[in-house]
Design a protein around this motif. Structure first.
Motif, mmCIF file in Angstrom:
data_model
loop_
_atom_site.group_PDB
_atom_site.id
_atom_site.type_symbol
_atom_site.label_atom_id
_atom_site.label_comp_id
_atom_site.label_asym_id
_atom_site.label_seq_id
_atom_site.Cartn_x
_atom_site.Cartn_y
_atom_site.Cartn_z
ATOM 1 N N ILE A 43 0.837 -1.190 0.000
ATOM 2 C CA ILE A 43 0.000 0.000 0.000
ATOM 3 C C ILE A 43 0.883 1.255 0.000
ATOM 4 O O ILE A 43 1.848 1.348 0.754
ATOM 5 C CB ILE A 43 -0.950 -0.004 1.223
ATOM 6 N N ASP A 99 1.171 7.349 1.353
ATOM 7 C CA ASP A 99 0.191 8.417 1.498
ATOM 8 C C ASP A 99 -1.219 7.852 1.661
ATOM 9 O O ASP A 99 -2.029 8.378 2.425
ATOM 10 C CB ASP A 99 0.259 9.392 0.315
ATOM 11 N N VAL A 100 -1.514 6.742 0.957
ATOM 12 C CA VAL A 100 -2.826 6.109 1.089
ATOM 13 C C VAL A 100 -2.958 5.482 2.473
ATOM 14 O O VAL A 100 -4.000 5.610 3.129
ATOM 15 C CB VAL A 100 -3.027 5.050 -0.010
ATOM 16 N N TYR A 101 -1.899 4.808 2.924
ATOM 17 C CA TYR A 101 -1.903 4.189 4.254
ATOM 18 C C TYR A 101 -2.095 5.249 5.341
ATOM 19 O O TYR A 101 -2.908 5.074 6.266
ATOM 20 C CB TYR A 101 -0.598 3.432 4.467
ATOM 21 N N ARG A 110 -3.546 8.070 5.118
ATOM 22 C CA ARG A 110 -4.923 8.584 5.075
ATOM 23 C C ARG A 110 -5.875 7.630 5.785
ATOM 24 O O ARG A 110 -6.753 8.043 6.543
ATOM 25 C CB ARG A 110 -5.353 8.787 3.627
ATOM 26 N N TYR A 111 -5.717 6.335 5.545
ATOM 27 C CA TYR A 111 -6.587 5.367 6.208
ATOM 28 C C TYR A 111 -6.321 5.320 7.718
ATOM 29 O O TYR A 111 -7.254 5.151 8.503
ATOM 30 C CB TYR A 111 -6.401 3.974 5.592
ATOM 31 N N HIS A 132 -4.859 -1.742 0.336
ATOM 32 C CA HIS A 132 -5.436 -0.942 -0.758
ATOM 33 C C HIS A 132 -5.406 -1.838 -1.991
ATOM 34 O O HIS A 132 -4.370 -2.003 -2.627
ATOM 35 C CB HIS A 132 -4.613 0.328 -0.970
ATOM 36 N N SER A 160 -3.514 -1.413 -5.281
ATOM 37 C CA SER A 160 -2.055 -1.386 -5.207
ATOM 38 C C SER A 160 -1.446 -2.774 -5.077
ATOM 39 O O SER A 160 -0.225 -2.920 -5.118
ATOM 40 C CB SER A 160 -1.599 -0.541 -4.013
ATOM 41 N N GLU A 187 -11.132 -0.135 -1.335
ATOM 42 C CA GLU A 187 -11.215 0.096 -2.780
ATOM 43 C C GLU A 187 -11.432 -1.194 -3.571
ATOM 44 O O GLU A 187 -10.928 -1.343 -4.694
ATOM 45 C CB GLU A 187 -9.942 0.803 -3.285
#
Length: 395
Positions: A26, A29-31, A33-34, A106, A109, A148
């Motif tokens: 993942i 930046d996505v991690y 955010r979660y 994610h 990914s 997602e």
């Protein structure tokens, strides 16, 4: 290796540590955010939780526990941070243990091994999670959150309905993040209920050991000496392991059975040594026994705080402090710190709980002669109720 915790407060004593683990490559930046999304759901009002179908007031080991008052608190931590995680003090303060591990995935990914195909294989990700959680022996409750996922793509290989939570793509437009947060709330509430149920089981087990007479006390000592389970816990429906009740500063002198064998003669001698009635045991052995029970009451206070019932924690901490005041300064300090943390939890403005008048009377009585004895009586009543709940609970 333990982290140095630098962001702890008295409120931390009431929060169950949950480790967040990035899985499947993942993006950071996505991690992040979660992770922020999970942390927004740290406080769960008790009235938002649903009691298990087999839960009854009669079988609850806590006298003041309520599904309508107060709150259950998570403390989400990331590996290697300084606000929680690994701690060598996890056998001294219950909130320093990590009890839950959540894998964060994610799906867009992820790459599977078959031709670098996009998508998650949850059996592989479970192995990745298990490897990351290996240093956390108390993180027995594990879940994988898959973000997602396009449901048009069909089922995910390795899916386990008891472990995996599949979340759809975040809805576009204003309010999408809030809707995703609501999707997360239900599985987190289920985790909170599972933790409360687990904590109640531990308390019933420990209470049964306390009320089991010399045999129960002996099993507690032997379990502590081995770092493992005792008959008291197993018969009470717990997980078979009593708490070590040790700190990094303790020595074998704190466990009078540490060097004793299991022969009939030594067991009889040990039973005499741990008797709190004064018959036949040496004064030093009785003092050690008193420390052990004081420590166990302090640990039960820790668990009461984590379960969201600070009124029970106040009584248990007060009883522990009365037993530990003269002979166990570190654990006495821990009981007083827990007492203060329970008062903070009671006065939390975000919950409908207020500090009841009897708590202030209890505080005032701490300095008066006989105040400790009264607290021991209250805590003894609670332990009796917990042991009775263990006996009544169906197999």
């Amino acid at each position: 290796m333990s982290n140095v915790w630098v962001k702890q407060t008295l409120a931390s004593h009431s929060k169950v540590q949950v480790l967040l683990v990035p899985l499947g490559g993942i993006p950071k930046d996505v991690y992040d955010r979660y992770c922020s999304l999970f942390k927004r759901l740290s406080a769960v009002p008790m009235q938002d939780l649903t009691a298990p179908g087999d839960w009854t007031r009669q079988n609850c080991p806590f006298r003041h526990f309520s599904w309508t008052e107060g709150a259950f608190h998570f403390h989400f931590v990331e590996d290697g941070t300084t606000d929680g995680g690994l701690s060598e003090w996890g056998d001294y303060q219950a909130h320093r243990r990590v009890y839950v591990a959540l894998g964060i995935v994610h799906e867009p990914s992820c790459r599977r091994g078959d031709g670098d195909k996009i998508g998650a294989d949850l059996s592989l990700l479970q192995a990745e999670l298990a490897l990351a959680v290996a240093p956390y022996p108390h993180a027995t409750l594990q879940r994988i959150f898959v973000f997602e996922h396009s449901f048009e793509a069909g089922s995910i290989p390795g899916y386990d309905a008891n472990r995996d939570i599949i979340l759809p793509p975040e809805p576009e437009g204003e309010g999408g993040a809030e809707l995703l947060r609501r999707f997360l709330a239900e599985p987190l509430h289920n985790i909170a209920v599972a933790l409360i149920t687990q904590i109640e089981g531990w308390v019933r087990a420990y209470a049964a050991a306390l009320s089991g007479g010399v045999a129960g006390k002996l099993s507690q000592y032997m379990a502590s000496a081995r770092g493992g389970g005792g008959a008291g816990a197993a018969s009470a429906g717990g997980d078979g392991a009593l708490p070590p009740l040790r700190s990094p500063l303790d020595t074998d002198d704190d466990n009078p059975l540490a060097n004793m064998g299991a022969s009939s003669a030594s067991l009889m001698s040990a039973a005499s040594a741990v008797s709190l009635t004064g018959g036949g045991g040496k004064a030093a052995d009785r003092a050690r026994a008193r420390r052990r029970w004081g420590r166990l009451r302090k640990w039960l206070g820790d668990l009461a705080l984590l379960a969201g019932t600070p009124k029970d924690a106040v009584e248990l901490y007060d009883a522990a402090a009365a037993e530990l005041a003269k002979a166990d300064p570190l654990w006495h300090a821990g009981a007083l710190e827990g007492f203060a943390a329970a008062l903070v939890a009671l006065a939390d403005d975000e919950t409908p709980t207020a500090v009841p008048p009897e708590i202030f009377k209890l505080i005032a009585g701490r300095e008066q002669e006989g105040g400790g004895a009264a607290a021991l009586t209250r805590a003894g009543s609670l332990m009796g109720a917990a042991a009775g709940a263990a006996a009544r609970r169906p197999p």
